[in-house]
Design a protein around this motif. Structure first.
Motif, mmCIF file in Angstrom:
data_model
loop_
_atom_site.group_PDB
_atom_site.id
_atom_site.type_symbol
_atom_site.label_atom_id
_atom_site.label_comp_id
_atom_site.label_asym_id
_atom_site.label_seq_id
_atom_site.Cartn_x
_atom_site.Cartn_y
_atom_site.Cartn_z
ATOM 1 N N ASP A 66 -4.285 5.577 11.112
ATOM 2 C CA ASP A 66 -5.740 5.290 11.675
ATOM 3 C C ASP A 66 -5.718 4.007 12.382
ATOM 4 N N ILE A 67 -5.315 3.093 11.794
ATOM 5 C CA ILE A 67 -5.476 1.650 12.392
ATOM 6 C C ILE A 67 -4.412 1.484 13.533
ATOM 7 N N ASN A 68 -3.398 1.931 13.479
ATOM 8 C CA ASN A 68 -2.263 1.658 14.293
ATOM 9 C C ASN A 68 -1.577 3.060 14.838
ATOM 10 N N PRO A 69 -2.535 3.989 15.586
ATOM 11 C CA PRO A 69 -2.069 5.274 15.914
ATOM 12 C C PRO A 69 -0.990 5.403 16.704
ATOM 13 N N PHE A 70 -0.574 4.444 17.629
ATOM 14 C CA PHE A 70 0.526 4.582 18.675
ATOM 15 C C PHE A 70 1.242 3.392 18.196
ATOM 16 N N ALA A 71 2.624 3.486 17.652
ATOM 17 C CA ALA A 71 3.501 2.423 17.179
ATOM 18 C C ALA A 71 4.855 2.914 17.637
ATOM 19 N N PHE A 72 5.494 1.657 18.114
ATOM 20 C CA PHE A 72 6.684 1.898 18.942
ATOM 21 C C PHE A 72 7.755 0.577 18.318
ATOM 22 N N GLU A 73 9.154 1.163 17.936
ATOM 23 C CA GLU A 73 9.796 0.327 17.347
ATOM 24 C C GLU A 73 10.526 -0.678 18.524
ATOM 25 N N PRO A 74 10.789 -0.628 19.788
ATOM 26 C CA PRO A 74 11.215 -1.588 20.436
ATOM 27 C C PRO A 74 10.345 -2.755 20.654
ATOM 28 N N ALA A 75 10.619 -3.991 20.959
ATOM 29 C CA ALA A 75 9.845 -5.006 21.048
ATOM 30 C C ALA A 75 9.888 -5.191 22.857
ATOM 31 N N ILE A 76 8.901 -4.191 23.268
ATOM 32 C CA ILE A 76 9.133 -4.134 24.824
ATOM 33 C C ILE A 76 7.803 -3.753 25.246
ATOM 34 N N ALA A 77 7.513 -3.728 26.583
ATOM 35 C CA ALA A 77 6.363 -3.337 26.979
ATOM 36 C C ALA A 77 5.787 -1.860 26.461
ATOM 37 N N PRO A 78 4.699 -1.679 25.847
ATOM 38 C CA PRO A 78 4.311 -0.439 25.166
ATOM 39 C C PRO A 78 4.469 0.741 26.199
ATOM 40 N N HIS A 79 4.235 0.814 27.451
ATOM 41 C CA HIS A 79 4.437 1.880 28.246
ATOM 42 C C HIS A 79 5.872 2.308 28.258
#
Length: 221
Positions: A66-79
């Motif tokens: 609920d706090i972080n609904p869109f989480a991605f592993e790579p440390a790159i631009a989210p889009h």
């Protein structure tokens, strides 16, 4: 009251200041990090250190998703990370996730952005559109280092051009060796027409509690 916390760029200290705001606030508090890249893989799923810090500083406890609904592993631009996973970061999807803040009874809520103000979401959209749709007051975090004056003024101009109100700003010293720090801070005070929440010096042991000592939340009204 819900505030959106943005910054002059990546690593300007948005999470430290957001956590400090939650620590300094009275009543029930809650912090959100809707989009985060650079997440670690754990037994419980992807986890982002910024989101975890906000959770630790919040008095209201919600599930991580609920706090972080869109989480991605790579440390790159989210889009870019989202595109690689086939996830659409559309403003209406993000807004729908954040509507939960209206139902948890928070007295003081912060939604921390990612990167700077004009964070791309892909397909021609930006995270700033989410803030516009929710008409949230904005708190600007300025990472005090060489070049911050230009970044700060351009960010403030963009926020105002989007029809939003900067309800306060924080100067966060990220470079302990910054030359003429006092003169730079004085320039910002003279040129940013929004309440000054506080100056957080470079902290050898940064923590929400330590940073909160330098913030004056009374200026937020």
């Amino acid at each position: 009251m819900t505030f959106f916390v943005t910054g002059t760029d990546t690593d300007c200290g948005k999470t430290l200041i957001s956590s400090a705001l939650l620590t300094a606030a009275k009543g029930e508090t809650l912090g959100f990090k809707p989009i985060a890249s650079g997440c670690a893989t754990t037994e419980s799923g992807l986890r982002n250190s910024d989101a975890l810090a906000l959770m630790a500083a919040s008095t209201i406890k919600l599930p991580y998703e609920d706090i972080n609904p869109f989480a991605f592993e790579p440390a790159i631009a989210p889009h870019i990370a989202a595109a690689e996973k086939g996830v659409e970061l559309l403003p209406n999807r993000i807004t729908a996730q954040l509507k939960m803040a209206e139902y948890v009874g928070a007295d003081f809520c912060v939604i921390e952005g990612a990167g700077g103000w004009r964070l791309p979401l892909g397909q021609g959209h930006f995270l700033s559109e989410v803030v516009q749709s929710m008409q949230l007051p904005v708190i600007l975090v300025i990472g005090m280092k060489l070049g911050c004056l230009n970044h700060a003024l351009l960010t403030a101009e963009a926020i105002k051009a989007d029809g939003l109100n900067i309800i306060g700003w924080v100067a966060n010293q990220v470079d302990p060796e910054m030359a003429n720090q006092a003169e730079n801070l004085d320039f910002l005070k003279q040129n940013i027409t929004a309440p000054f929440i506080g100056y957080v010096p470079y902290l050898a042991e940064p923590s929400a509690a330590n940073a909160a000592e330098y913030l004056d939340l009374s200026v937020l009204g």
